[in-house]
Design a protein around this motif. Structure first.
Motif, mmCIF file in Angstrom:
data_model
loop_
_atom_site.group_PDB
_atom_site.id
_atom_site.type_symbol
_atom_site.label_atom_id
_atom_site.label_comp_id
_atom_site.label_asym_id
_atom_site.label_seq_id
_atom_site.Cartn_x
_atom_site.Cartn_y
_atom_site.Cartn_z
ATOM 1 N N HIS A 199 -3.057 0.505 0.727
ATOM 2 C CA HIS A 199 -3.567 1.731 0.074
ATOM 3 C C HIS A 199 -4.890 1.459 -0.659
ATOM 4 C CE1 HIS A 199 0.386 3.108 1.230
ATOM 5 N NE2 HIS A 199 0.855 2.009 0.671
ATOM 6 N N GLU A 214 1.306 2.524 -6.517
ATOM 7 C CA GLU A 214 1.498 1.354 -5.659
ATOM 8 C C GLU A 214 0.175 0.616 -5.434
ATOM 9 O OE1 GLU A 214 2.883 2.299 -1.726
ATOM 10 O OE2 GLU A 214 2.788 0.201 -1.070
ATOM 11 N N HIS A 267 2.842 -4.507 0.029
ATOM 12 C CA HIS A 267 3.215 -3.153 -0.419
ATOM 13 C C HIS A 267 4.347 -3.200 -1.428
ATOM 14 C CE1 HIS A 267 1.048 -0.719 2.705
ATOM 15 N NE2 HIS A 267 0.936 -1.941 3.209
ATOM 16 N N TYR A 268 4.498 -2.083 -2.151
ATOM 17 C CA TYR A 268 5.722 -1.837 -2.915
ATOM 18 C C TYR A 268 6.343 -0.562 -2.372
ATOM 19 C CZ TYR A 268 4.594 -5.571 -6.142
ATOM 20 O OH TYR A 268 4.329 -6.798 -6.672
HETATM 21 ZN ZN LIG Z 1 2.685 1.029 0.817
#
Ligand SMILES: [Zn+2]
Length: 364
Positions: A199, A214, A267-268
Motif C-alpha cells: 500500500h 496498514e 502486509h498486516y
Molecule cells: Zn495489505
C-alpha cells in the motif's frame, strides 16, 4: 469543466512563477539532512501534504529555493523540504565523502545499457544514458547509488551494481554491521532481497483499531527488516521508501529489473470479526512455496502470534514477480491482542530476525 479551465490558468501562472524563481535560485547546491526525521512536502509550505520522510544524513540536491524552502526530487516527483533543517555540503569533499573519493575516484560501467538518474533510486527520472566501459568520477554515494559528474558539468546517479564499484554498498554495510550477527547463523552476503511495503499514498490498506493505517505499520516494519537484512550482508531494495502510491505492476517490475533472489511483500491483515488473529504466509509458485516454507516456519517459531498457516494465492504482485515471491500477513490490526504486540519494537525486531534466519535457511 469550468474548474478545468481555472486549473490550466493556475498551472500556467505557476510555471511562469517557477521559471522566474529558478533563474535566481542556487540550483545544484547539495545538502545533508540535519535532523532525525524531515518531512518532505508537496509544496513550499508547512501545511502542504507530506509525501515522504528523510532521515538524518540523507543527501539531496536543490533544484530551486524559495522562502526558506528547498525543492528537490522525491520518488521522481518535485518535492519541498524546509531549508533550516539542512546542512549545505557543497560539491567539495566533506567528511562523509572522504573515504570514497580518496580510494576510488573513478568508476567504470559494467553493463551494456545503463540509465543515469536525477537521484539515488529507481524512482528518479532518467537524465542520461551510458554503456559498458565508460568511466565517471564518483562524487558521493547514497545507499547502493553513486553520484557521478557528467561531461556536461551536471551530476547524475548510477546504480553501483551496474558498475565496477563495490565500495559504496560495502562501506554502508561495514558501518551498520554488528559483530554478533555475522558468524553463528550465517550471512546473506551476495544475495539481493526486494522488500515490498504494501500500500502507500492514497491507498492506506487495511484500517485497524484506533484508525491505524496498514500502510504506515508495514512501512515501519519493512524499514526494520531492511536494516536487519543489510546487517546480515544482503543487498536490500525497497519498492517504496516513503508514503506514496505504487501499483502492483510497478512493485513487481522493480524486482524484475534486478537479479533478485527473493521478493517479500509485507502486509498486516484485517477482518470484520475482531477476534480473528495471527499470521499467514502466501505464495503463488513452486519457487515461492520453498521460500514461504522456510520463512513461515522461522516466523512462527519466533513470534508470539497465532499461526494461521501458509496458503497458495494468485496475488498479482506474486504472480508478476520473476524471483521467488511471498506475501506476509504479519498479524491482524483489527485484533486488540495482535495490535498490542505488532506495535512493539520487540515484535518488529523478532520479525526482522526471523525473516533473516528463514532466508539463510532457504539459500542453504
Ligand atoms: Zn495489505
Amino acid at each position: 469543466m469550468r474548474n478545468f479551465g481555472i486549473g490550466i490558468i493556475l498551472i500556467l501562472l505557476l510555471t511562469l512563477f517557477v521559471h522566474v524563481e529558478t533563474t535566481t535560485a542556487a540550483s545544484g547546491q547539495t545538502y545533508e539532512v540535519g535532523v532525525n526525521i524531515l518531512h518532505v512536502r508537496e509544496a513550499a509550505d508547512g501545511d502542504a501534504d507530506i509525501i515522504g520522510l528523510l532521515q538524518q544524513g540523507d543527501k539531496l540536491t536543490a533544484f530551486q529555493e524559495k522562502y526558506g524552502w528547498v525543492q528537490t526530487y522525491y520518488a521522481g516527483e518535485p518535492a519541498w523540504v524546509a531549508k533550516h533543517y539542512l546542512i549545505p555540503t557543497g560539491s567539495t569533499t566533506t567528511s562523509s565523502q572522504k573515504s570514497m573519493s580518496s580510494a576510488t575516484a573513478s568508476i567504470t560501467v559494467t553493463e551494456s545499457s545503463v540509465n543515469i538518474r536525477s537521484g539515488p533510486g529507481l524512482d528518479y527520472r532518467v537524465v542520461a544514458g551510458t554503456s559498458q566501459g565508460e568511466t565517471f568520477n564518483a562524487i558521493d554515494h547514497s545507499g547502493e547509488w553513486i553520484q557521478i559528474s557528467l561531461s556536461n558539468g551536471q551530476t547524475g546517479w548510477i546504480a553501483s551494481w551496474l558498475t565496477d564499484s563495490i565500495q559504496s554498498p560495502k562501506e554502508q554495510k561495514n558501518r551498520t554491521n554488528t559483530a554478533a550477527q555475522s558468524s553463528s547463523i550465517g550471512s546473506l552476503s551476495g544475495y539481493t532481497i526486494v522488500l515490498d511495503a504494501g500500500h502507500g499514498g492514497r491507498d492506506p490498506g487495511a484500517i485497524g483499531l484506533r484508525g491505524l493505517y496498514e500502510k504506515d505499520l508495514v512501512y515501519d516494519t519493512t524499514s526494520t527488516i531492511a536494516q536487519t537484512l543489510r546487517n546480515y550482508g544482503a543487498t536490500v531494495i525497497e519498492t517504496r521508501t516513503g508514503d506514496y502510491y505504487l501499483s502492483l505492476d510497478e512493485r513487481a517490475s522493480i524486482s524484475n529489473t534486478h537479479y533478485t533472489d527473493a521478493f517479500i511483500s509485507v502486509h498486516y491483515n484485517s477482518f470484520p470479526v475482531v477476534s480473528v488473529q495471527g499470521i499467514n504466509t502466501f505464495y503463488s509458485s513452486d519457487a515461492g512455496y520453498a521460500l514461504a516454507k522456510d520463512i513461515h516456519s522461522s516466523l512462527t517459531s519466533t513470534v508470539p502470534l497465532n499461526n494461521r498457516g501458509m496458503g497458495k494465492e494468485n496475488y498479482k504482485v506474486l504472480r508478476n514477480t520473476i524471483a521467488p515471491a511471498i506475501l506476509l500477513e504479519l498479524g491482524f490490526i483489527t485484533n486488540a491482542y495482535d495490535l498490542s504486540i505488532i506495535q512493539t519494537a520487540d515484535y518488529q525486531n523478532q520479525v526482522a530476525d526471523a525473516i533473516a534466519k528463514g532466508l539463510i535457511q532457504y539459500f542453504r
